[in-house]
Design a protein around this motif. Structure first.
Motif, PDB file in Angstrom:
ATOM      1  N   GLY A 184       0.843  -1.197   0.000  1.00  0.00           N
ATOM      2  CA  GLY A 184       0.000   0.000   0.000  1.00  0.00           C
ATOM      3  C   GLY A 184       0.866   1.230   0.000  1.00  0.00           C
ATOM      4  N   ALA A 185       0.371   2.308  -0.580  1.00  0.00           N
ATOM      5  CA  ALA A 185       1.139   3.536  -0.687  1.00  0.00           C
ATOM      6  C   ALA A 185       1.483   4.109   0.681  1.00  0.00           C
ATOM      7  CB  ALA A 185       0.351   4.566  -1.503  1.00  0.00           C
ATOM      8  N   GLN A 186       0.661   3.852   1.681  1.00  0.00           N
ATOM      9  CA  GLN A 186       0.887   4.449   2.998  1.00  0.00           C
ATOM     10  C   GLN A 186       2.174   3.949   3.655  1.00  0.00           C
ATOM     11  OE1 GLN A 186      -1.367   2.132   2.373  1.00  0.00           O
ATOM     12  NE2 GLN A 186      -1.978   0.940   4.185  1.00  0.00           N
ATOM     13  N   CYS A 187       2.673   2.774   3.239  1.00  0.00           N
ATOM     14  CA  CYS A 187       3.868   2.203   3.876  1.00  0.00           C
ATOM     15  C   CYS A 187       5.102   2.268   2.976  1.00  0.00           C
ATOM     16  CB  CYS A 187       3.612   0.754   4.288  1.00  0.00           C
ATOM     17  SG  CYS A 187       2.401   0.593   5.634  1.00  0.00           S
ATOM     18  N   GLY A 188       4.974   2.934   1.814  1.00  0.00           N
ATOM     19  CA  GLY A 188       6.131   3.058   0.939  1.00  0.00           C
ATOM     20  C   GLY A 188       6.639   1.701   0.482  1.00  0.00           C
ATOM     21  N   VAL A 189       7.931   1.416   0.696  1.00  0.00           N
ATOM     22  CA  VAL A 189       8.523   0.159   0.226  1.00  0.00           C
ATOM     23  C   VAL A 189       8.250  -0.999   1.183  1.00  0.00           C
ATOM     24  CG1 VAL A 189      10.358   1.361  -1.011  1.00  0.00           C
ATOM     25  CG2 VAL A 189      10.723   0.680   1.384  1.00  0.00           C
ATOM     26  N   TYR A 190       7.596  -0.736   2.285  1.00  0.00           N
ATOM     27  CA  TYR A 190       7.372  -1.786   3.285  1.00  0.00           C
ATOM     28  C   TYR A 190       6.053  -2.507   3.043  1.00  0.00           C
ATOM     29  CZ  TYR A 190      11.165   0.508   5.824  1.00  0.00           C
ATOM     30  OH  TYR A 190      12.371   1.046   6.174  1.00  0.00           O
ATOM     31  N   VAL A 191       6.013  -3.756   3.485  1.00  0.00           N
ATOM     32  CA  VAL A 191       4.803  -4.554   3.390  1.00  0.00           C
ATOM     33  C   VAL A 191       3.753  -3.980   4.335  1.00  0.00           C
ATOM     34  CG1 VAL A 191       5.497  -6.193   5.202  1.00  0.00           C
ATOM     35  CG2 VAL A 191       3.916  -6.936   3.415  1.00  0.00           C
ATOM     36  N   VAL A 192       2.478  -4.161   3.970  1.00  0.00           N
ATOM     37  CA  VAL A 192       1.364  -3.733   4.826  1.00  0.00           C
ATOM     38  C   VAL A 192       0.759  -4.975   5.466  1.00  0.00           C
ATOM     39  CG1 VAL A 192      -0.876  -2.580   4.921  1.00  0.00           C
ATOM     40  CG2 VAL A 192       0.894  -1.749   3.344  1.00  0.00           C
ATOM     41  N   TYR A 193       0.693  -4.955   6.800  1.00  0.00           N
ATOM     42  CA  TYR A 193       0.091  -6.060   7.532  1.00  0.00           C
ATOM     43  C   TYR A 193      -1.287  -5.619   8.070  1.00  0.00           C
ATOM     44  CZ  TYR A 193       4.733  -8.247   7.786  1.00  0.00           C
ATOM     45  OH  TYR A 193       5.943  -8.806   7.483  1.00  0.00           O
ATOM     46  N   THR A 194      -2.261  -6.495   7.873  1.00  0.00           N
ATOM     47  CA  THR A 194      -3.531  -6.336   8.564  1.00  0.00           C
ATOM     48  C   THR A 194      -3.449  -7.205   9.809  1.00  0.00           C
ATOM     49  OG1 THR A 194      -4.719  -5.949   6.490  1.00  0.00           O
ATOM     50  CG2 THR A 194      -6.027  -6.594   8.410  1.00  0.00           C
TER      51      THR A 194
END
Length: 381
Positions: free
Chosen positions: A366-376
């Motif tokens: 997701g764009a909100q985390c830049g290059v990092y994975v997004v965890y739910t």
């Protein structure tokens, strides 16, 4: 095998005879000696020690031990006969508990709370070992001791005599107790006491090859200037650095401030960020020498914050967004962090710690985390 019985009988008879003949010596042995582990010693050594003890009457408060026996706590060796105990040496030891000064051999222990004030080599009393003059630390307000002597707790070195008739190559130290002092000048070859800071230093000021420090006790001050090699007191931060100063030389002078009731402050990057505080922005060339200047914020009642990526995320918070190369934090980037309260589901970025009692239910991008994975993540308990 048949000779064992007579030999044991003879050994018992010799032991009884030794106890009768040497009863006076054994009666004054320190109680601590009886607590030492049992040792297997040839009967010839025990007999020789008893005979030598009889030949040398002892003063009150003294006794003799063989060199293989540990010296009890609080006792010192006052003379040695190396012909005794089959080459182990026969030592006369004295109980120092009732004394305030004593001469003792250097191969024995210096009791806790005593200092060495002089030494003699080749005195004969101690064989090849120097003879120490020992002094008990009581109510003195100044002491002179030898450089190999322990420094009493709560005392500092104020001068060093590098060539000393009393102490030889070890030098003579002048000591003073801190007591109720709030400032003192002390030599730099001894740790600065906890709760004190260095405010100035001088070379060639009576401390031999060491600098002379001006020390100040931290009491009710809220702002101080100290030297760069000084330990930062707990609960204080560095707010400015003078890289070269008349007071502290190349170590520089630091301006330090106590946090006390503050909720925000600007502090130099070489200052530890206090627990419960976060970095919200950085500036270069802002009075901290080669270090950046950090804007610090205390975490109190906030539930959402933006902090710099080099800042520790407070316990119980998660990272929900990452902005790389931000104007506030430069190349470190900015994190949006959120306090975990009554949520049951959240999206967090990869660098975030998963809170206890939560599990990852999905991952993506997701764009909100830049290059990092997004965890739910969802709350499981």
């Amino acid at each position: 095998m048949r000779l064992l019985g007579p030999i044991r009988s003879l050994s018992r008879w010799l032991t009884v005879a030794a106890l009768i003949l040497g009863g006076l010596t054994l009666a004054v042995a320190p109680a601590a000696q009886a607590a030492q582990p049992a040792r297997t010693v040839p009967a010839s050594q025990t007999s020789q020690a008893s005979q030598t003890s009889q030949a040398s009457p002892q003063a009150a408060g003294t006794t003799t031990i063989c060199g293989y026996t540990p010296v009890p706590t609080g006792w010192v060796i006052v003379s040695e006969q190396w012909s005794g105990c089959s080459g182990y040496g026969l030592f006369t030891i004295a109980d120092a508990s009732a004394l305030t000064s004593v001469q003792a051999c250097s191969n024995g222990p210096v009791p806790s709370g005593w200092v060495i004030t002089a030494m003699q080599s080749g005195a004969g009393t101690c064989g090849s070992y120097p003879l120490y003059s020992l002094l008990k630390v009581t109510t003195q307000t100044v002491l002179q001791d030898c450089g190999q002597s322990p420094i009493p707790p709560g005392w500092v070195i104020t001068a060093i005599q590098t060539v000393s008739p009393a102490c030889g190559t070890y030098s003579t130290y002048t000591l003073v107790p801190l007591g109720d002092r709030t400032s003192v000048q002390a030599c730099g070859n001894w740790p600065v006491p906890t709760g004190w800071v260095i405010t100035a230093m001088q070379d060639g000021a009576g401390c031999g090859n060491y600098p002379l420090y001006s020390l100040l006790k931290v009491t009710t001050q809220t702002t101080l200037q100290d030297c760069g090699q000084s330990a930062l007191p707990s609960g204080w931060v560095i707010t400015a650095i003078q890289t070269t100063s008349a007071a502290c030389g190349t170590y520089g002078t630091y301006t330090i401030v106590q946090l006390s009731n503050q909720s925000s402050i600007q502090a130099c990057g070489n200052s530890p960020v206090p627990t419960g505080w976060v970095i919200t922005s950085t500036q270069n060339g802002a009075g901290c020498g080669n270090y950046p200047l950090y804007s610090l914020l205390k975490v109190t009642t906030q539930t959402t914050l933006q902090d710099c990526a080099q800042s520790a995320v407070p316990a119980g918070w998660v990272i929900t967004a990452v902005q790389s190369n931000s104007s506030l934090c430069g190349t470190y980037g900015t994190y949006t962090i959120v306090k975990v309260t009554d949520q049951t589901s959240m999206q967090v970025c990869g660098p975030s710690t998963i809170p206890a009692g939560w599990v990852v239910s999905r991952q993506g991008s997701g764009a909100q985390c830049g290059v990092y994975v997004v965890y739910t993540i969802t709350k499981s308990a």
